[in-house]
Design a protein around this motif. Sequence first.
Motif, PDB file in Angstrom:
ATOM      1  N   ILE A 139      -3.750 -25.671 -48.038  1.00 33.33           N
ATOM      2  CA  ILE A 139      -2.573 -25.010 -48.226  1.00 33.33           C
ATOM      3  C   ILE A 139      -2.276 -23.426 -47.910  1.00 33.33           C
ATOM      4  CG2 ILE A 139      -0.613 -24.421 -50.141  1.00 33.33           C
ATOM      5  CD1 ILE A 139      -1.240 -26.947 -51.506  1.00 33.33           C
ATOM      6  N   MET A 140      -1.485 -23.101 -47.224  1.00 31.52           N
ATOM      7  CA  MET A 140      -1.094 -21.706 -46.811  1.00 31.52           C
ATOM      8  C   MET A 140       0.029 -21.200 -46.997  1.00 31.52           C
ATOM      9  SD  MET A 140      -2.809 -22.313 -42.694  1.00 31.52           S
ATOM     10  CE  MET A 140      -2.728 -20.537 -42.114  1.00 31.52           C
ATOM     11  N   GLY A 141      -0.027 -19.955 -47.231  1.00 29.19           N
ATOM     12  CA  GLY A 141       1.285 -19.222 -47.577  1.00 29.19           C
ATOM     13  C   GLY A 141       0.937 -17.674 -47.646  1.00 29.19           C
ATOM     14  N   LYS A 142       1.961 -17.094 -48.209  1.00 34.71           N
ATOM     15  CA  LYS A 142       1.839 -15.439 -47.990  1.00 34.71           C
ATOM     16  C   LYS A 142       1.197 -14.884 -49.412  1.00 34.71           C
ATOM     17  CE  LYS A 142       3.675 -13.991 -44.203  1.00 34.71           C
ATOM     18  NZ  LYS A 142       2.744 -12.973 -43.173  1.00 34.71           N
ATOM     19  N   GLU A 143       1.699 -15.325 -50.458  1.00 36.70           N
ATOM     20  CA  GLU A 143       1.059 -15.091 -51.808  1.00 36.70           C
ATOM     21  C   GLU A 143       0.126 -15.690 -52.390  1.00 36.70           C
ATOM     22  OE1 GLU A 143       2.484 -12.429 -53.163  1.00 36.70           O
ATOM     23  OE2 GLU A 143       4.291 -12.218 -51.800  1.00 36.70           O
ATOM     24  N   VAL A 144      -0.935 -15.081 -52.638  1.00 36.52           N
ATOM     25  CA  VAL A 144      -2.366 -15.738 -53.111  1.00 36.52           C
ATOM     26  C   VAL A 144      -2.168 -16.349 -54.573  1.00 36.52           C
ATOM     27  CG1 VAL A 144      -4.574 -15.099 -54.236  1.00 36.52           C
ATOM     28  CG2 VAL A 144      -3.777 -13.854 -52.181  1.00 36.52           C
ATOM     29  N   ALA A 145      -1.212 -16.244 -55.301  1.00 31.56           N
ATOM     30  CA  ALA A 145      -1.059 -16.606 -56.829  1.00 31.56           C
ATOM     31  C   ALA A 145      -0.381 -17.746 -56.287  1.00 31.56           C
ATOM     32  CB  ALA A 145       0.039 -15.817 -57.599  1.00 31.56           C
ATOM     33  N   THR A 146       0.591 -18.060 -55.321  1.00 36.52           N
ATOM     34  CA  THR A 146       1.341 -19.326 -55.378  1.00 36.52           C
ATOM     35  C   THR A 146       0.495 -20.426 -54.666  1.00 36.52           C
ATOM     36  OG1 THR A 146       3.469 -17.843 -54.736  1.00 36.52           O
ATOM     37  CG2 THR A 146       3.456 -20.314 -53.912  1.00 36.52           C
ATOM     38  N   VAL A 147      -0.239 -19.729 -53.695  1.00 37.41           N
ATOM     39  CA  VAL A 147      -1.032 -20.730 -52.983  1.00 37.41           C
ATOM     40  C   VAL A 147      -2.185 -21.122 -53.869  1.00 37.41           C
ATOM     41  CG1 VAL A 147      -2.940 -20.922 -51.020  1.00 37.41           C
ATOM     42  CG2 VAL A 147      -0.885 -19.623 -50.728  1.00 37.41           C
ATOM     43  N   THR A 168       1.112 -29.008 -38.922  1.00 39.74           N
ATOM     44  CA  THR A 168       1.740 -28.724 -40.142  1.00 39.74           C
ATOM     45  C   THR A 168       3.072 -29.492 -40.130  1.00 39.74           C
ATOM     46  OG1 THR A 168       2.889 -26.770 -39.226  1.00 39.74           O
ATOM     47  CG2 THR A 168       0.662 -26.490 -40.425  1.00 39.74           C
ATOM     48  N   ALA A 169       3.961 -29.582 -41.139  1.00 38.86           N
ATOM     49  CA  ALA A 169       5.036 -30.188 -41.077  1.00 38.86           C
ATOM     50  C   ALA A 169       6.031 -29.338 -40.253  1.00 38.86           C
ATOM     51  CB  ALA A 169       5.629 -30.133 -42.627  1.00 38.86           C
ATOM     52  N   ARG A 170       6.827 -30.024 -39.404  1.00 35.97           N
ATOM     53  CA  ARG A 170       7.924 -29.325 -38.618  1.00 35.97           C
ATOM     54  C   ARG A 170       9.171 -29.233 -39.143  1.00 35.97           C
ATOM     55  NH1 ARG A 170       5.757 -28.954 -33.735  1.00 35.97           N
ATOM     56  NH2 ARG A 170       3.688 -29.972 -33.232  1.00 35.97           N
ATOM     57  N   MET A 171       9.688 -30.154 -40.035  1.00 41.58           N
ATOM     58  CA  MET A 171      10.967 -30.458 -40.357  1.00 41.58           C
ATOM     59  C   MET A 171      11.276 -29.336 -41.607  1.00 41.58           C
ATOM     60  SD  MET A 171      12.241 -34.172 -39.691  1.00 41.58           S
ATOM     61  CE  MET A 171      13.824 -34.075 -39.844  1.00 41.58           C
ATOM     62  N   VAL A 172      10.757 -28.256 -41.560  1.00 48.06           N
ATOM     63  CA  VAL A 172      10.804 -27.332 -42.760  1.00 48.06           C
ATOM     64  C   VAL A 172      11.654 -25.890 -42.260  1.00 48.06           C
ATOM     65  CG1 VAL A 172       9.116 -28.291 -44.226  1.00 48.06           C
ATOM     66  CG2 VAL A 172       8.578 -26.453 -42.482  1.00 48.06           C
ATOM     67  N   THR A 173      12.216 -25.183 -43.067  1.00 44.86           N
ATOM     68  CA  THR A 173      12.834 -23.919 -42.475  1.00 44.86           C
ATOM     69  C   THR A 173      11.681 -22.989 -42.301  1.00 44.86           C
ATOM     70  OG1 THR A 173      13.071 -23.095 -44.726  1.00 44.86           O
ATOM     71  CG2 THR A 173      15.103 -24.408 -43.773  1.00 44.86           C
ATOM     72  N   GLU A 174      11.855 -21.911 -41.199  1.00 41.99           N
ATOM     73  CA  GLU A 174      11.120 -21.015 -41.216  1.00 41.99           C
ATOM     74  C   GLU A 174      10.527 -20.018 -42.590  1.00 41.99           C
ATOM     75  OE1 GLU A 174      10.525 -16.854 -38.458  1.00 41.99           O
ATOM     76  OE2 GLU A 174      12.282 -17.970 -38.296  1.00 41.99           O
ATOM     77  N   GLU A 175      11.780 -20.010 -43.724  1.00 42.96           N
ATOM     78  CA  GLU A 175      10.935 -19.527 -44.719  1.00 42.96           C
ATOM     79  C   GLU A 175      10.168 -20.255 -45.639  1.00 42.96           C
ATOM     80  OE1 GLU A 175      14.261 -19.750 -43.408  1.00 42.96           O
ATOM     81  OE2 GLU A 175      14.843 -17.725 -42.879  1.00 42.96           O
ATOM     82  N   ALA A 176      10.695 -21.503 -45.813  1.00 44.41           N
ATOM     83  CA  ALA A 176       9.774 -22.242 -46.206  1.00 44.41           C
ATOM     84  C   ALA A 176       8.398 -22.504 -45.789  1.00 44.41           C
ATOM     85  CB  ALA A 176      10.335 -23.691 -46.457  1.00 44.41           C
ATOM     86  N   TYR A 177       8.087 -22.293 -44.510  1.00 43.44           N
ATOM     87  CA  TYR A 177       6.855 -22.528 -43.717  1.00 43.44           C
ATOM     88  C   TYR A 177       6.138 -21.147 -44.182  1.00 43.44           C
ATOM     89  CZ  TYR A 177       3.501 -22.669 -39.955  1.00 43.44           C
ATOM     90  OH  TYR A 177       2.105 -22.760 -39.426  1.00 43.44           O
ATOM     91  N   ILE A 178       6.853 -20.213 -43.839  1.00 43.47           N
ATOM     92  CA  ILE A 178       6.167 -18.867 -44.109  1.00 43.47           C
ATOM     93  C   ILE A 178       5.635 -18.534 -45.565  1.00 43.47           C
ATOM     94  CG2 ILE A 178       6.379 -16.224 -44.145  1.00 43.47           C
ATOM     95  CD1 ILE A 178       8.057 -16.651 -41.799  1.00 43.47           C
TER      96      ILE A 178
END
Length: 218
Positions: free
Chosen positions: A16-24, A112-122
């Motif tokens: 799983i990838m994301g911007k925030e360490v806690a969320t990931v 990765t999943a393609r049918m997601v918004t840019e905000e959700a992907y980031i």
Amino acid sequence: KDCPGDYFGHIFWVGIMGKEVATVSNMTSQARLSASTVQAWESSYEDDGVYTFGRMPHEAIEMLQAAWDTNCDTTLYRRRGISLLAQEIEGIVPTAIRCPDELRSSEYSKYTARMVTEEAYISLHLAFYFDIRPFARQDAMFGLLVTLAVLILLIVGSLLFSSDANRLVLFPVEKMIARVQVIRSNPIFAMKMADEAFRAEQVALARRKRKKKDQMRV
């Protein structure tokens, strides 16, 4: 039988990838596969007539059951997951690969999943990395063969060009220069050379006439 290794089927890193360490970290703690799920899938594999899945090594099964806590952060994203190539397995995995970045960019492919918004992907997304080193090696081999073929063509072409240049230009010029030097040192020798050239011309003319007569008789 066809095998997943012959296709785009060698997945080696999931996470799983994301911007925030806690969320990931929170998501990866919940995404861990249970031992019963892995064992159930391994015991119920099927041959569907297209792919022969085969059995996973014991080390790979243990890696699938492990926590998704391998830190493979990039400059843009926090990345946590598991690698099926994290340990060396004799005869199967010669070199351990913990993170995708340990391979060249041409040796892996990310999905990765393609049918997601840019905000959700980031913010957060699931990432799958495939090991395409067999295809990269094959492409490199074909590239070397093409380079070798071009090299052979260039060498053969240069040899043929050099041979024609020597026969049509260089040798006649050298012969002419040699005759000029001889004539310069002994002008009378020019008459002898003219006689020899005239004699050779008459001999060639006689041969052509004789050959023409023989053809007419036949």
